[in-house]
Design a protein around this motif. Structure first.
Motif, PDB file in Angstrom:
ATOM      1  N   THR A  39      21.223  65.571  14.979  1.00 49.81           N
ATOM      2  CA  THR A  39      21.548  64.405  14.175  1.00 49.81           C
ATOM      3  C   THR A  39      23.043  64.139  14.225  1.00 49.81           C
ATOM      4  O   THR A  39      23.839  65.080  14.196  1.00 49.81           O
ATOM      5  N   SER A  40      23.410  62.884  14.321  1.00 54.05           N
ATOM      6  CA  SER A  40      24.806  62.451  14.294  1.00 54.05           C
ATOM      7  C   SER A  40      24.972  61.460  13.150  1.00 54.05           C
ATOM      8  O   SER A  40      23.998  60.854  12.693  1.00 54.05           O
TER       9      SER A  40
ATOM     10  N   ILE B 122      20.799  74.122   8.290  1.00 51.98           N
ATOM     11  CA  ILE B 122      20.000  73.248   9.140  1.00 51.98           C
ATOM     12  C   ILE B 122      18.626  73.056   8.522  1.00 51.98           C
ATOM     13  O   ILE B 122      18.249  73.770   7.593  1.00 51.98           O
ATOM     14  N   ASP B 123      17.888  72.100   9.065  1.00 56.55           N
ATOM     15  CA  ASP B 123      16.513  71.879   8.623  1.00 56.55           C
ATOM     16  C   ASP B 123      15.621  71.836   9.855  1.00 56.55           C
ATOM     17  O   ASP B 123      15.700  70.909  10.656  1.00 56.55           O
TER      18      ASP B 123
ATOM     19  N   LEU C 151      16.264  72.641   3.994  1.00 57.96           N
ATOM     20  CA  LEU C 151      17.614  73.090   4.342  1.00 57.96           C
ATOM     21  C   LEU C 151      17.704  74.605   4.184  1.00 57.96           C
ATOM     22  O   LEU C 151      17.248  75.154   3.172  1.00 57.96           O
ATOM     23  N   GLN C 152      18.276  75.271   5.195  1.00 55.04           N
ATOM     24  CA  GLN C 152      18.391  76.726   5.147  1.00 55.04           C
ATOM     25  C   GLN C 152      19.532  77.211   6.020  1.00 55.04           C
ATOM     26  O   GLN C 152      20.013  76.495   6.901  1.00 55.04           O
TER      27      GLN C 152
ATOM     28  N   PRO D  33      23.051  67.648   7.669  1.00 55.37           N
ATOM     29  CA  PRO D  33      22.917  68.732   8.639  1.00 55.37           C
ATOM     30  C   PRO D  33      22.718  68.215  10.060  1.00 55.37           C
ATOM     31  O   PRO D  33      22.315  67.079  10.273  1.00 55.37           O
ATOM     32  N   THR D  34      23.013  69.076  11.008  1.00 53.76           N
ATOM     33  CA  THR D  34      22.627  68.878  12.411  1.00 53.76           C
ATOM     34  C   THR D  34      22.221  70.242  12.935  1.00 53.76           C
ATOM     35  O   THR D  34      23.053  71.140  12.958  1.00 53.76           O
TER      36      THR D  34
END
Length: 196
Positions: free
Chosen positions: A31-32, A141-142, A147-148, A180-181
């Motif tokens: 993701t950006s 990240i996911d 999310l973790q 996140p990415t």
């Protein structure tokens, strides 16, 4: 491409090193993010800019900020095409990007971003106060389960508990969005769960 708030967009693209059909490449999409304040366009970990964002970059002072050096992705070509300032966490890996500016945790960048420690010395959390947004790169990240902290990506000898202790000060910020990415944008509640 989706707009999270007026002037804050995100999009997904295939990771540049992803190989279709390779079972080891579980994180095929990254993701950006783009943030426009009307004068400056901030690109976070950019890859495969949508046409609309690329056109906007042509009309704005553009800055690229990486959460970690290995998220270079399309940075070189974008910096050249849009005469963009590039900010990279140090120590930088690989070939340096010409004209890049190195930063570390604790630094406040002249583009309205503050750097906080992440899971590694050069994988940082970036606070964009004007948007109450926290860009977390590979620190959080996911992978489709919320999310973790990616424990399989931690440096040898580093535990999840150690990373939680480093990240806990982020909860003192008035975070509304977590970027996140890889993974989709989320909220403060997800950040709190990830650091519980």
């Amino acid at each position: 491409m989706r707009e999270l708030q007026t002037g804050l967009w995100y999009w997904e693209a295939s990771h540049p090193d992803w190989t279709p059909g390779n079972p080891d490449d579980e994180d095929a999409k990254v993701t950006s993010y783009a943030i426009d304040d009307g004068e400056r366009l901030l690109l976070l970990d950019p890859l495969a800019l949508p046409r609309e964002i690329d056109e906007l970059a042509a009309d704005r002072e553009t800055a690229i900020v990486l959460t970690c050096a290995w998220h270079e992705r399309d940075t070189r070509s974008l910096a050249e095409r849009h005469d963009a300032a590039v900010f990279v966490p140090s120590p930088e890996e690989g070939d340096p990007i010409e004209g890049r500016r190195l930063f570390s945790a604790g630094d406040r960048l002249p583009v309205g971003v503050s750097a906080f420690p992440g899971k590694d010395e050069n994988d940082l959390a970036l606070w964009v106060e004007s948007r109450r947004a926290l860009a977390v790169g590979d620190t959080l990240i996911d992978r489709g389960r919320g999310l973790q902290i990616p424990v399989d990506w931690l440096s040898e000898g580093v535990t999840r508990e150690q990373v939680v202790a480093v990240l806990r000060p982020l909860l003192e910020l008035p975070v509304e969005l977590v970027l996140p990415t890889p993974g989709a944008p989320t909220d403060r509640a997800a950040l709190e769960r990830a650091l519980a």
